[in-house]
Design a protein around this motif. Structure first.
Motif, PDB file in Angstrom:
ATOM      1  N   ALA A 116       0.751  -1.350   0.087  1.00 46.56           N
ATOM      2  CA  ALA A 116      -0.165  -0.044  -0.063  1.00 46.56           C
ATOM      3  C   ALA A 116       0.701   1.068  -0.088  1.00 46.56           C
ATOM      4  CB  ALA A 116      -1.007   0.030   1.240  1.00 46.56           C
ATOM      5  N   GLY A 117       2.029   1.200   0.836  1.00 47.53           N
ATOM      6  CA  GLY A 117       2.859   2.392   0.673  1.00 47.53           C
ATOM      7  C   GLY A 117       3.392   2.630  -0.703  1.00 47.53           C
ATOM      8  N   GLN A 118       3.868   1.737  -1.446  1.00 50.94           N
ATOM      9  CA  GLN A 118       4.391   1.905  -2.524  1.00 50.94           C
ATOM     10  C   GLN A 118       3.268   2.416  -3.733  1.00 50.94           C
ATOM     11  OE1 GLN A 118       6.166  -1.934  -3.636  1.00 50.94           O
ATOM     12  NE2 GLN A 118       8.102  -1.223  -2.871  1.00 50.94           N
ATOM     13  N   VAL A 119       2.057   1.904  -3.471  1.00 53.00           N
ATOM     14  CA  VAL A 119       1.049   2.194  -4.263  1.00 53.00           C
ATOM     15  C   VAL A 119       0.692   3.698  -4.078  1.00 53.00           C
ATOM     16  CG1 VAL A 119      -1.464   2.160  -4.558  1.00 53.00           C
ATOM     17  CG2 VAL A 119      -0.069  -0.009  -4.443  1.00 53.00           C
ATOM     18  N   ALA A 120       0.663   4.255  -2.654  1.00 57.26           N
ATOM     19  CA  ALA A 120       0.518   5.676  -2.323  1.00 57.26           C
ATOM     20  C   ALA A 120       1.667   6.412  -3.050  1.00 57.26           C
ATOM     21  CB  ALA A 120       0.299   5.605  -0.867  1.00 57.26           C
ATOM     22  N   ARG A 121       2.766   6.184  -2.935  1.00 56.24           N
ATOM     23  CA  ARG A 121       3.828   6.823  -3.385  1.00 56.24           C
ATOM     24  C   ARG A 121       3.703   7.004  -5.114  1.00 56.24           C
ATOM     25  NH1 ARG A 121       6.347   4.367   0.650  1.00 56.24           N
ATOM     26  NH2 ARG A 121       7.193   2.667  -0.664  1.00 56.24           N
ATOM     27  N   ARG A 122       3.481   5.488  -5.679  1.00 56.02           N
ATOM     28  CA  ARG A 122       3.000   5.799  -7.180  1.00 56.02           C
ATOM     29  C   ARG A 122       2.316   6.635  -7.451  1.00 56.02           C
ATOM     30  NH1 ARG A 122       1.190   0.629  -9.502  1.00 56.02           N
ATOM     31  NH2 ARG A 122      -0.428   1.420  -8.515  1.00 56.02           N
ATOM     32  N   ASN A 123       0.956   6.751  -6.767  1.00 58.73           N
ATOM     33  CA  ASN A 123      -0.124   7.669  -7.115  1.00 58.73           C
ATOM     34  C   ASN A 123       0.152   9.258  -6.891  1.00 58.73           C
ATOM     35  OD1 ASN A 123      -1.777   5.548  -7.996  1.00 58.73           O
ATOM     36  ND2 ASN A 123      -2.820   5.377  -5.901  1.00 58.73           N
ATOM     37  N   GLU A 124       0.881   9.287  -5.882  1.00 60.80           N
ATOM     38  CA  GLU A 124       1.415  10.608  -5.587  1.00 60.80           C
ATOM     39  C   GLU A 124       2.443  11.165  -6.668  1.00 60.80           C
ATOM     40  OE1 GLU A 124       1.206  14.299  -3.875  1.00 60.80           O
ATOM     41  OE2 GLU A 124       0.144  12.611  -3.486  1.00 60.80           O
ATOM     42  N   ALA A 125       3.197  10.409  -7.180  1.00 62.66           N
ATOM     43  CA  ALA A 125       4.057  10.851  -8.372  1.00 62.66           C
ATOM     44  C   ALA A 125       3.119  11.084  -9.560  1.00 62.66           C
ATOM     45  CB  ALA A 125       5.145   9.689  -8.498  1.00 62.66           C
ATOM     46  N   VAL A 126       2.192  10.061  -9.791  1.00 65.50           N
ATOM     47  CA  VAL A 126       1.568  10.356 -10.878  1.00 65.50           C
ATOM     48  C   VAL A 126       0.628  11.719 -10.681  1.00 65.50           C
ATOM     49  CG1 VAL A 126      -0.476   9.430 -12.179  1.00 65.50           C
ATOM     50  CG2 VAL A 126       1.439   7.928 -11.618  1.00 65.50           C
ATOM     51  N   ARG A 127       0.138  11.867  -9.636  1.00 67.67           N
ATOM     52  CA  ARG A 127      -0.596  13.189  -9.436  1.00 67.67           C
ATOM     53  C   ARG A 127      -0.006  14.430  -9.752  1.00 67.67           C
ATOM     54  NH1 ARG A 127      -2.696  11.464  -5.046  1.00 67.67           N
ATOM     55  NH2 ARG A 127      -4.717  10.793  -5.942  1.00 67.67           N
ATOM     56  N   LYS A 128       1.398  14.282  -9.280  1.00 70.48           N
ATOM     57  CA  LYS A 128       2.344  15.464  -9.389  1.00 70.48           C
ATOM     58  C   LYS A 128       2.590  15.659 -10.768  1.00 70.48           C
ATOM     59  CE  LYS A 128       4.447  15.463  -4.771  1.00 70.48           C
ATOM     60  NZ  LYS A 128       5.758  15.129  -4.107  1.00 70.48           N
ATOM     61  N   ALA A 129       2.800  14.799 -11.619  1.00 73.73           N
ATOM     62  CA  ALA A 129       2.985  14.783 -12.931  1.00 73.73           C
ATOM     63  C   ALA A 129       1.799  15.323 -13.786  1.00 73.73           C
ATOM     64  CB  ALA A 129       3.460  13.482 -13.450  1.00 73.73           C
ATOM     65  N   TYR A 130       0.781  15.070 -13.275  1.00 70.93           N
ATOM     66  CA  TYR A 130      -0.402  15.330 -13.899  1.00 70.93           C
ATOM     67  C   TYR A 130      -0.635  16.894 -13.693  1.00 70.93           C
ATOM     68  CZ  TYR A 130      -2.862  11.411 -15.912  1.00 70.93           C
ATOM     69  OH  TYR A 130      -3.314  10.326 -16.679  1.00 70.93           O
ATOM     70  N   HIS A 131      -0.348  17.393 -12.471  1.00 74.79           N
ATOM     71  CA  HIS A 131      -0.517  18.648 -11.820  1.00 74.79           C
ATOM     72  C   HIS A 131       0.474  19.778 -12.696  1.00 74.79           C
ATOM     73  CE1 HIS A 131      -2.337  18.200  -7.743  1.00 74.79           C
ATOM     74  NE2 HIS A 131      -3.009  17.856  -8.871  1.00 74.79           N
ATOM     75  N   ARG A 132       1.592  19.225 -12.887  1.00 77.40           N
ATOM     76  CA  ARG A 132       2.799  20.118 -13.627  1.00 77.40           C
ATOM     77  C   ARG A 132       2.199  20.062 -15.032  1.00 77.40           C
ATOM     78  NH1 ARG A 132       8.117  16.824 -12.223  1.00 77.40           N
ATOM     79  NH2 ARG A 132       8.979  18.250 -13.761  1.00 77.40           N
ATOM     80  N   ALA A 133       1.821  18.866 -15.819  1.00 74.87           N
ATOM     81  CA  ALA A 133       1.512  18.967 -17.057  1.00 74.87           C
ATOM     82  C   ALA A 133       0.104  19.918 -17.569  1.00 74.87           C
ATOM     83  CB  ALA A 133       1.066  17.388 -17.470  1.00 74.87           C
ATOM     84  N   ILE A 134      -0.863  19.799 -16.794  1.00 72.28           N
ATOM     85  CA  ILE A 134      -1.872  20.630 -16.835  1.00 72.28           C
ATOM     86  C   ILE A 134      -1.801  22.111 -16.810  1.00 72.28           C
ATOM     87  CG2 ILE A 134      -3.362  18.795 -16.873  1.00 72.28           C
ATOM     88  CD1 ILE A 134      -4.313  19.632 -14.078  1.00 72.28           C
ATOM     89  N   VAL A 135      -0.811  22.516 -16.097  1.00 67.65           N
ATOM     90  CA  VAL A 135      -0.748  23.981 -16.048  1.00 67.65           C
ATOM     91  C   VAL A 135      -0.072  24.773 -17.253  1.00 67.65           C
ATOM     92  CG1 VAL A 135      -0.638  24.058 -13.517  1.00 67.65           C
ATOM     93  CG2 VAL A 135       1.441  23.881 -14.737  1.00 67.65           C
ATOM     94  N   SER A 136       0.643  23.870 -18.117  1.00 67.12           N
ATOM     95  CA  SER A 136       1.302  24.397 -19.240  1.00 67.12           C
ATOM     96  C   SER A 136       0.558  24.306 -20.398  1.00 67.12           C
ATOM     97  CB  SER A 136       2.615  23.491 -19.559  1.00 67.12           C
ATOM     98  OG  SER A 136       3.422  24.068 -20.850  1.00 67.12           O
ATOM     99  N   PRO A 137      -0.014  25.583 -21.017  1.00 60.79           N
ATOM    100  CA  PRO A 137      -0.936  24.996 -22.106  1.00 60.79           C
ATOM    101  C   PRO A 137       0.013  24.364 -23.475  1.00 60.79           C
ATOM    102  CG  PRO A 137       0.212  27.440 -22.307  1.00 60.79           C
ATOM    103  CD  PRO A 137       0.492  26.580 -20.968  1.00 60.79           C
ATOM    104  N   SER A 138      -0.620  23.356 -23.922  1.00 59.01           N
ATOM    105  CA  SER A 138      -0.209  22.683 -25.265  1.00 59.01           C
ATOM    106  C   SER A 138      -1.071  22.206 -25.953  1.00 59.01           C
ATOM    107  CB  SER A 138       0.938  21.729 -24.403  1.00 59.01           C
ATOM    108  OG  SER A 138       0.097  20.724 -23.758  1.00 59.01           O
TER     109      SER A 138
END
Length: 154
Positions: A116-138
């Protein structure tokens, strides 16, 4: 890009790396960066598999071989993540950056998780990547937004 691919096909990965190292900071062309990411994804796991291989003698050797394989796989994933971070640092603002973001997020989602800890870390990394991706217009930001919405609602 073609020169680097030629060197890879010719069995000269060090020359290809030198070409990418020389070209990437100076050439902001999406195809070159995508080619670099493909090269890293193809070369790093192969190197990790070669390091992790053993001769299979005895249970103790098998356990150490499994531990070495897990460590090599983790190191390989870290190197690929570093390559993606390098790419988004330099090209994340590009109008066609959604191609890099999509590949990066898919790579993060495919990261194996055993508890569960690794799943949480993976989901947090994915969430952060999505947040960074959607703030840049492309181009393709709608697909990124839709992927993010699906990820959060899952």
């Amino acid at each position: 890009m073609l020169y680097a691919k030629h060197e890879v096909r010719g069995g000269e990965p060090l020359r290809a790396e030198a070409i990418y190292e020389r070209a990437l900071p100076n050439v902001l062309h999406m195809d070159l960066w995508l080619s670099y990411l493909e090269y890293v994804e193809a070369s790093v796991p192969a190197a990790a598999a070669a390091v992790a291989g053993g001769d299979g003698e005895g249970a103790a050797n098998e356990e150490s071989s499994k531990a070495a394989a897990a460590a090599a796989a983790a190191t390989a994933r870290e190197k690929v993540v570093e390559a993606y971070e390098f790419a988004v640092e330099h090209m994340g603002f590009h109008i066609a950056a959604s191609a890099i973001w999509t590949k990066y997020i898919a790579f993060l989602k495919a990261t194996p998780a055993m508890d569960a800890g690794q799943v949480a870390r993976r989901n947090e990394a994915v969430r952060k990547a999505y947040h960074r991706a959607i703030v840049s217009p492309s181009l393709g930001i709608e697909a990124l937004w839709q992927g993010y919405s699906t990820f959060e609602n899952a």
